[in-house]
Design a protein around this motif. Sequence first.
Motif, mmCIF file in Angstrom:
data_model
loop_
_atom_site.group_PDB
_atom_site.id
_atom_site.type_symbol
_atom_site.label_atom_id
_atom_site.label_comp_id
_atom_site.label_asym_id
_atom_site.label_seq_id
_atom_site.Cartn_x
_atom_site.Cartn_y
_atom_site.Cartn_z
ATOM 1 N N ASP A 1 -2.878 25.512 -56.477
ATOM 2 C CA ASP A 1 -1.617 25.872 -55.821
ATOM 3 C C ASP A 1 -0.415 25.420 -56.643
ATOM 4 O OD1 ASP A 1 -2.834 27.119 -53.715
ATOM 5 O OD2 ASP A 1 -2.575 25.469 -52.293
ATOM 6 N N GLY A 2 -0.465 24.187 -57.131
ATOM 7 C CA GLY A 2 0.640 23.680 -57.939
ATOM 8 C C GLY A 2 0.827 24.478 -59.216
ATOM 9 N N ALA A 3 -0.295 24.850 -59.843
ATOM 10 C CA ALA A 3 -0.223 25.661 -61.060
ATOM 11 C C ALA A 3 0.377 27.034 -60.771
ATOM 12 C CB ALA A 3 -1.623 25.805 -61.658
ATOM 13 N N ALA A 4 -0.019 27.626 -59.635
ATOM 14 C CA ALA A 4 0.491 28.953 -59.281
ATOM 15 C C ALA A 4 1.995 28.925 -59.028
ATOM 16 C CB ALA A 4 -0.232 29.473 -58.038
ATOM 17 N N VAL A 5 2.452 27.904 -58.320
ATOM 18 C CA VAL A 5 3.882 27.791 -58.029
ATOM 19 C C VAL A 5 4.673 27.634 -59.322
ATOM 20 C CG1 VAL A 5 5.636 26.293 -56.987
ATOM 21 C CG2 VAL A 5 3.583 26.894 -55.689
ATOM 22 N N ALA A 6 4.194 26.790 -60.228
ATOM 23 C CA ALA A 6 4.897 26.582 -61.493
ATOM 24 C C ALA A 6 4.945 27.867 -62.314
ATOM 25 C CB ALA A 6 4.218 25.469 -62.288
ATOM 26 N N ALA A 7 3.803 28.560 -62.412
ATOM 27 C CA ALA A 7 3.762 29.796 -63.198
ATOM 28 C C ALA A 7 4.693 30.852 -62.613
ATOM 29 C CB ALA A 7 2.325 30.327 -63.247
ATOM 30 N N ALA A 8 4.756 30.923 -61.292
ATOM 31 C CA ALA A 8 5.618 31.924 -60.650
ATOM 32 C C ALA A 8 7.094 31.627 -60.897
ATOM 33 C CB ALA A 8 5.331 31.967 -59.150
ATOM 34 N N PHE A 9 7.490 30.376 -60.807
ATOM 35 C CA PHE A 9 8.895 30.031 -61.057
ATOM 36 C C PHE A 9 9.275 30.271 -62.510
ATOM 37 C CE2 PHE A 9 9.161 27.631 -57.001
ATOM 38 C CZ PHE A 9 10.402 28.083 -56.573
ATOM 39 N N LEU A 10 8.320 30.152 -63.426
ATOM 40 C CA LEU A 10 8.613 30.435 -64.822
ATOM 41 C C LEU A 10 8.897 31.922 -65.037
ATOM 42 C CD1 LEU A 10 6.004 28.168 -66.635
ATOM 43 C CD2 LEU A 10 8.492 27.852 -66.564
ATOM 44 N N GLY B 1 1.779 23.284 -70.625
ATOM 45 C CA GLY B 1 0.895 24.174 -71.365
ATOM 46 C C GLY B 1 1.581 25.436 -71.860
ATOM 47 N N THR B 2 2.527 25.950 -71.082
ATOM 48 C CA THR B 2 3.202 27.197 -71.486
ATOM 49 C C THR B 2 4.091 26.998 -72.710
ATOM 50 O OG1 THR B 2 4.903 26.727 -69.799
ATOM 51 C CG2 THR B 2 3.158 28.292 -69.210
ATOM 52 N N ARG B 3 4.427 25.770 -73.018
ATOM 53 C CA ARG B 3 5.206 25.521 -74.247
ATOM 54 C C ARG B 3 4.391 25.865 -75.485
ATOM 55 N NH1 ARG B 3 8.258 19.678 -73.322
ATOM 56 N NH2 ARG B 3 9.567 20.301 -71.554
ATOM 57 N N HIS B 4 3.086 25.650 -75.402
ATOM 58 C CA HIS B 4 2.215 25.880 -76.554
ATOM 59 C C HIS B 4 1.420 27.179 -76.426
ATOM 60 C CE1 HIS B 4 3.128 21.730 -77.614
ATOM 61 N NE2 HIS B 4 2.757 21.367 -76.395
ATOM 62 N N LEU B 5 1.253 27.661 -75.202
ATOM 63 C CA LEU B 5 0.470 28.872 -74.968
ATOM 64 C C LEU B 5 1.187 29.726 -73.920
ATOM 65 C CD1 LEU B 5 -2.209 30.280 -75.723
ATOM 66 C CD2 LEU B 5 -3.251 29.136 -73.749
ATOM 67 N N PRO B 6 2.157 30.531 -74.342
ATOM 68 C CA PRO B 6 2.957 31.313 -73.398
ATOM 69 C C PRO B 6 2.131 32.222 -72.489
ATOM 70 C CG PRO B 6 3.959 31.333 -75.572
ATOM 71 C CD PRO B 6 2.608 30.697 -75.730
ATOM 72 N N SER B 7 1.001 32.735 -72.963
ATOM 73 C CA SER B 7 0.179 33.633 -72.140
ATOM 74 C C SER B 7 -0.467 32.913 -70.958
ATOM 75 C CB SER B 7 -0.908 34.279 -72.991
ATOM 76 O OG SER B 7 -1.807 33.303 -73.510
ATOM 77 N N LEU B 8 -0.455 31.574 -70.984
ATOM 78 C CA LEU B 8 -1.046 30.800 -69.887
ATOM 79 C C LEU B 8 -0.379 31.139 -68.560
ATOM 80 C CD1 LEU B 8 -2.924 28.485 -68.944
ATOM 81 C CD2 LEU B 8 -1.071 26.897 -69.481
ATOM 82 N N GLN B 9 0.895 31.421 -68.612
ATOM 83 C CA GLN B 9 1.667 31.742 -67.407
ATOM 84 C C GLN B 9 1.067 32.945 -66.675
ATOM 85 O OE1 GLN B 9 5.958 31.915 -68.060
ATOM 86 N NE2 GLN B 9 5.964 33.904 -67.059
#
Length: 263
Positions: free
Chosen positions: A130-139, A198-206
């Motif tokens: 859930d925390g990962a999903a929220v962070a990815a969505a806000f990005l 992680g998205t700083r080094h791997l943008p597709s992670l988002q």
Amino acid sequence: MDSQTVLLVFIAVGLDGLAGLAGGALSERWLRRHLPALVAFAAGTLLAAVFLEVLPEAVEAIGDTAFQWALGSFVTLALLEWALGHHHPADTAAGQAHAHGHAHGHTHTHGAPTLPAALLASDALHNVGDGAAVAAAFLVSPNAGFATALAVIVHELPQEVGDYALLRAAGWSRARSLVALGGVQLTAMVGAAAVLLGTRHLPSLQGTVLAIAAGSFLYIGAVDLLPELRRGPDSRQRVGGFLCGLLLIAGLYFAERVLGVHG
């Protein structure tokens, strides 16, 4: 990624954590009366968020591969729940008074020594996602973040109320149950921080995280929560809650896509 986005992520994750402690704050009478509508509302928000915000953003980020990640997430969650055993949130919370009676009488349910550990471990893994999903969505955008955070929070409430009831039924005290659930809620911060870093080094992670979230949200909404609409005599309350959840996320989508409201 700016500081405002990071702040929004952790505010949303913090609110999600507070929802996880609601079991000890809400009265049993209120829960018995309103939980069916809340579960239906959660199903509506999750399903609308999947198809209007989360999955489309994942497809935009990583293409058709998003569908493969979503399917893998859906199947994995199904297998995990079948292996660990799962409970319906409305059924569990509706029986909270019975659980409290057992707890106060120091009567333990069958399998009580293992139930709390398995329950909390499963909950921790769920909260990381859930925390990962929220962070990815806000990005992606504030609107996608708000929709995802709202879906996470409203489905967290009935789930955590049910978990609280099960811990009490296993003989745990009110204080011990709330401390344990509070600690488990902190794992959402781990998921959010991992995505932000992680998205700083791997943008597709988002996009990958969003696709995985879409699959898990679809499973929770369609398999765990949506069947609750067909249970019990209060069908109007359930259908009304479901439609309100759909309309709320659809309203956010309308504001973003049609009216051009962007963060």
